[in-house]
Design a protein around this motif. Sequence first.
Motif, short mmCIF file in Angstrom:
data_model
loop_
_atom_site.label_atom_id
_atom_site.label_comp_id
_atom_site.label_asym_id
_atom_site.label_seq_id
_atom_site.Cartn_x
_atom_site.Cartn_y
_atom_site.Cartn_z
N VAL A 1 -10.97 13.77 -4.44
CA VAL A 1 -9.63 13.37 -4.00
C VAL A 1 -9.05 12.34 -4.96
O VAL A 1 -7.87 12.41 -5.35
CB VAL A 1 -9.68 12.81 -2.56
N ILE A 2 -9.87 11.38 -5.36
CA ILE A 2 -9.41 10.37 -6.32
C ILE A 2 -9.07 11.02 -7.66
O ILE A 2 -8.06 10.68 -8.30
CB ILE A 2 -10.47 9.27 -6.50
N VAL B 92 -9.04 1.76 -3.31
CA VAL B 92 -8.67 3.12 -2.95
C VAL B 92 -9.56 3.57 -1.79
O VAL B 92 -10.77 3.39 -1.82
CB VAL B 92 -8.86 4.08 -4.14
N LEU B 93 -8.94 4.16 -0.78
CA LEU B 93 -9.68 4.64 0.38
C LEU B 93 -9.33 6.10 0.66
O LEU B 93 -8.29 6.41 1.25
CB LEU B 93 -9.36 3.80 1.61
N VAL C 59 -2.94 -1.18 -2.76
CA VAL C 59 -3.95 -0.37 -2.10
C VAL C 59 -3.45 1.07 -1.99
O VAL C 59 -2.27 1.29 -1.72
CB VAL C 59 -4.28 -0.92 -0.68
N LEU C 60 -4.34 2.02 -2.20
CA LEU C 60 -4.02 3.43 -2.03
C LEU C 60 -4.89 4.03 -0.93
O LEU C 60 -6.12 3.88 -0.94
CB LEU C 60 -4.28 4.21 -3.32
N ILE C 61 -4.24 4.69 0.03
CA ILE C 61 -4.95 5.46 1.04
C ILE C 61 -4.69 6.93 0.72
O ILE C 61 -3.53 7.37 0.65
CB ILE C 61 -4.44 5.15 2.47
N LEU C 62 -5.76 7.69 0.49
CA LEU C 62 -5.62 9.09 0.08
C LEU C 62 -6.11 10.00 1.20
O LEU C 62 -7.31 10.05 1.49
CB LEU C 62 -6.42 9.34 -1.20
N ALA D 208 0.84 -1.20 0.00
CA ALA D 208 0.00 0.00 0.00
C ALA D 208 0.87 1.25 0.00
O ALA D 208 2.06 1.20 0.32
CB ALA D 208 -0.91 0.01 1.22
N ALA D 209 0.26 2.35 -0.38
CA ALA D 209 0.89 3.67 -0.26
C ALA D 209 -0.13 4.62 0.34
O ALA D 209 -1.33 4.52 0.07
CB ALA D 209 1.35 4.19 -1.62
N VAL D 210 0.35 5.51 1.20
CA VAL D 210 -0.49 6.56 1.76
C VAL D 210 -0.04 7.88 1.15
O VAL D 210 1.13 8.25 1.23
CB VAL D 210 -0.38 6.61 3.30
N LEU D 211 -0.98 8.57 0.51
CA LEU D 211 -0.67 9.78 -0.24
C LEU D 211 -1.50 10.95 0.26
O LEU D 211 -2.60 10.76 0.80
CB LEU D 211 -0.96 9.58 -1.74
#
Length: 336
Positions: A284-285, A305-306, A271-274, A215-218
């Motif tokens: 946001v997406i 995506v969250l 997984v992407l956490i935005l 995952a990445a948190v952006l």
Amino acid sequence: MRRRTLALLAPALLAAPALSACGRAAGTAGTPGAAPAGEGATVYPRQIANCEAELLVPAIPQRVLLLESASVTILDALGVLPAVIGRAGSFPAGYYDADLAARIAEIPALSEDIDASGHLMISAEMVIAQSPDLVLGLPDGLTREGLADAGAQVLIPEAYCTAGEPASLDDLGAQISVYGEIFDRPGRAAEVWEQLSARIADARERAAALPRRTAAVLYPSVGGGPLYAYGAASMATPQLAAAGLDNVFAASAERVFEVGAEALLAADPDVLILLHQGQEDAAVIDEVRAVAGLDALAALAAGAVLPMLFNFTEPASPLIVDGLTRILDLREGLPA
């Protein structure tokens, strides 16, 4: 984006004898600027180390000014939210249950001016005019020295000023303990951390039943600005680990840094956490999709995506346990 100003990105627990299963209890009532009595365990004046500085706390703070939103849930969990006399910045209702949101709305708002990168805009004169004895957060334009001269001590979340040290969920317990010491609520602080620890253990058990993923948190800046990612010094990394996810940027010792499309595409997280300040999820997406090439990310294609309010991941507060639950809810809804 500097660590200190990120503290003002806006990127709950309450004060009763016992917390409910979801980590909240009934709130405390009281006159703003009048902190409830402590437990009699703290000797004042008290020196508190904070971000390479020393706070001198002469007594239980009675006039607290909130210049960052994450502190709300710690104050409320300890039962000292009535000491807050004013707030500035963004305090989205999405962080709180209806009772707490209503009580926050009753606290006088000095400024809600947030720039496109999520930074609070407020003058030193406006802060000093409130005669606070404790200020939580330190936006640009304010200094510890200037506020100390006006009789106010400053407390900053340690996450924003600890350079190069990997974050841990234990940092949450340490942060709650500091507030317990300042407000003479060490026993209550220990109870809050014990109950949060139980929730974290339950989350890890849920994660153990899921396949390990990346995952990445952006943090996408509003209006097409830079894209930021979170590394080892961010609470994002241990939060992801507790959810059974490996942060693709955990090799970076930084807490937060600007990331380009090429690096993100090379990492291609599952997984992407935005994180955001209260924008619509779709917007946001769209900020991420607007970056050339990022439509090719597997997470976007799979819907993994969250979008999530900033304080659900940063800094250390009870909200990060709520954020952990949200991440697990997303994961359990994805195909194996």
